[in-house]
Design an enzyme around this catalytic site. Structure first.
Site, PDB file in Angstrom:
ATOM      1  CE  LYS A  82      -3.771   1.928   2.454  1.00 37.48           C
ATOM      2  NZ  LYS A  82      -4.869   1.912   3.601  1.00 37.48           N
ATOM      3  CB  SER A 134      -8.059   3.673   2.589  1.00 31.00           C
ATOM      4  OG  SER A 134      -7.466   3.146   3.398  1.00 31.00           O
ATOM      5  CB  SER A 143      -8.465   0.902   5.518  1.00 35.08           C
ATOM      6  OG  SER A 143      -8.973   2.002   5.185  1.00 35.08           O
TER       7      SER A 143
HETATM    8  N1  GLN Z   1     -13.239   3.826   5.885  1.00 38.09           N
HETATM    9  C1  GLN Z   1     -12.801   4.227   6.967  1.00 38.09           C
HETATM   10  C2  GLN Z   1     -12.316   5.918   6.998  1.00 38.09           C
HETATM   11  O1  GLN Z   1     -12.633   6.473   6.200  1.00 38.09           O
HETATM   12  C3  GLN Z   1     -11.526   3.602   7.401  1.00 38.09           C
HETATM   13  C4  GLN Z   1     -10.320   4.143   6.774  1.00 38.09           C
HETATM   14  C5  GLN Z   1      -9.141   3.183   7.222  1.00 38.09           C
HETATM   15  O2  GLN Z   1      -9.067   2.328   7.935  1.00 38.09           O
HETATM   16  N2  GLN Z   1      -7.877   3.781   6.966  1.00 38.09           N
HETATM   17  O3  GLN Z   1     -11.976   6.582   7.766  1.00 38.09           O
END
Ligand code: GLN
Length: 486
Positions: free
Chosen positions: A75, A150, A174
């Protein structure tokens, strides 16, 4: 999957270089901005050099590690020395990391072969990978849909066979949510299990690095190699981790599985609820015991997360000021940077940060400001403690908890981009886990038909603090039993 490939490399049936070429070929065929767009940077030369080093060892008759020569993706929130690391933000468009994250050092040491950096929501803020400054990643089964986020690039790359596995990061879901959308296994370890050194921070009290893989066993293999205490991360636990793959016994007899009362599922796609109920029955058939549990403060988790997370985001984002690294206001298209230091900060951030990042910085700054701190941040911290206590009470009764990963399957691109609040609702089943710090894993438990496509459904198993071995063992049995019933 990893073990099979490992045996082939070790026996000389295939060379690591051939394997890298094969997967790089898949990336060439499927990826790119017009294609899947799962990769932001492909590191062909470095990958082939790393693979050649593994082949040299095999030729020498040396025993190689299970991950040696296995192609994986990283990532783009994780720093890789000498390689562009953008966190999918324009503000880091020109940033070449000067050091490797601890996880990357560990993977390099065992000969794992990185093929490059994967797409994501900007600074990991999002649930669909539509917030990337470099274009959205597509769902491998239906390009009109999102892969989740994400870590959407990592999940799509694994599901499309562009890599064998990938690293992701999870602050509020994410790793698990994109794994659920794309039909992979995604593991968020216990907070502190894996070093965060070199992970571009989103919300430091919630962030954790973990693997996205094709099988539970693969997740165990990767976790064994990336976990452990790190002097460079003061929040990493005083524990060296375990060889987790050795703890998959195939036996869940007498294990207690916590399930939520049915009314918790009322806002859930009923087809997902059905699959989760079925998964619980499958574990029961294998000898596990189901027990209804209560997590009374779970319903506050989303509100608490969306106060604590932006508060931490607003302070973590302060380092992107256009002075120390990354883009500066002078690089901007409007070419009229202000004169004073504050104007330059403002211009840099106005030009190069995306809408979602700005939204969270503003929300967090507001929640932390004098007069509001007690009302928002402080109160949220107190409720966070109650959520933590809910899990502690539940884990006195059960070994693991089963619930859905997401309230719905992979949705259409654009469906939620105009309404941040509906996007935030995607996180309803995942954020409490980060607030409590417990480990959790998503694995495919079935599919639902949408527009003629069988879209994966993720089941989420949650474990006790630092009991990844127990969690992985139950997940492994569920995975095998689901494979038999489909
Ligand atoms: N979807 C969640 C957010 O927008 C989780 C993001 C993440 O885990 N980096 O914060």
């Amino acid at each position: 999957m990893i073990k099979e490939l490992h045996n082939k490399i070790q026996n000389g049936e295939v060379t690591a270089v051939q394997l890298a070429e094969q997967y790089l070929g898949m990336i060439e065929q499927k990826d790119g901005p017009e294609g899947l767009n799962a990769f932001l940077t492909v590191t062909r030369e470095e990958a082939l050099a790393a693979a050649a080093a593994v082949d040299a060892k095999v030729t020498n008759g040396e025993e190689i590690d299970l991950l040696a020569g296995i192609p994986y993706g990283v990532k783009d929130a994780i720093c890789t020395k000498g390689v562009r690391t953008t966190s999918a933000s324009k503000i880091l468009d020109n940033y070449i990391a000067p050091y490797d994250a601890t996880v990357i050092e560990k993977l390099n040491a065992v000969g794992a072969v990185s093929l490059g950096k994967t797409n994501m929501d900007e600074f990991a803020m999002g649930a669909s990978t539509e917030n990337s400054a470099y274009g959205r990643t597509k769902h491998p089964l239906d390009p009109a849909r999102v892969p989740g986020g994400s870590s959407g690039g990592s999940a799509a790359a694994v599901a499309a066979g562009e890599v064998v596995w990938a690293l992701g990061s999870d602050t509020g879901g994410s790793i698990r949510q994109p794994a659920a959308f794309c039909g992979c296994v995604g593991l968020k370890p216990t907070y502190g299990r894996v070093s965060r050194h070199g992970l571009i921070a989103m919300a430091s009290s919630l962030d954790q690095i973990g693997p996205l893989t094709q099988t539970v066993e693969d997740a165990a293999i990767v976790l064994s190699r990336i976990s452990g205490q790190d002097p460079l991360d003061a929040t990493s636990a005083h524990s060296s981790g375990k060889p987790y793959e050795h703890y998959l016994t195939g036996d869940v007899t007498g294990k207690k599985i916590g399930v939520l009362p049915q009314e918790m599922y009322k806002n859930l796609d009923p087809r997902i609820a059905e699959h989760i109920t079925r998964a619980a029955e499958v574990l029961q058939e294998q000898g596990a015991v189901l027990q209804e549990i209560e997590l009374p403060h779970l319903r506050y988790a989303l509100s608490v997360y969306y106060i604590i997370m932006p508060s931490e985001v607003s302070s973590n984002m302060a380092r992107f000021d256009g002075i120390r690294y990354g883009m500066t206001a002078d690089d901007g298209a409007d070419n009229a940077p202000g004169e004073g230091i504050h104007e330059r900060y403002q211009d840099t951030r106005r030009i190069f940060l995306g809408e979602e990042v700005k939204r969270r910085v503003m929300l967090g700054t507001y929640g932390l400001s004098a007069g509001y701190y007690d009302q928002y941040y402080n109160k949220a911290q107190k409720v966070r403690r109650l959520i933590h206590q809910d899990f502690a009470a539940a884990f006195k009764k059960v070994d693991t908890i089963l619930m859905p990963t997401t309230p719905e399957v992979a949705f259409k691109a654009g469906a939620k981009t105009d309404d941040p609040l509906t996007m935030y609702l995607s996180d309803i089943f995942t954020v409490a886990i980060n607030l409590a710090g417990v480990p959790a894993l998503s694995l495919p438990v079935g599919t639902v038909q949408e527009d003629g496509v069988a879209l994966p459904v993720g089941g989420q198993l949650i474990g006790k603090w630092f009991d990844e071995e127990g969690l992985l063992n139950i997940a492994d049995v569920l995975e095998r039993s689901c494979a038999e019933t489909h």
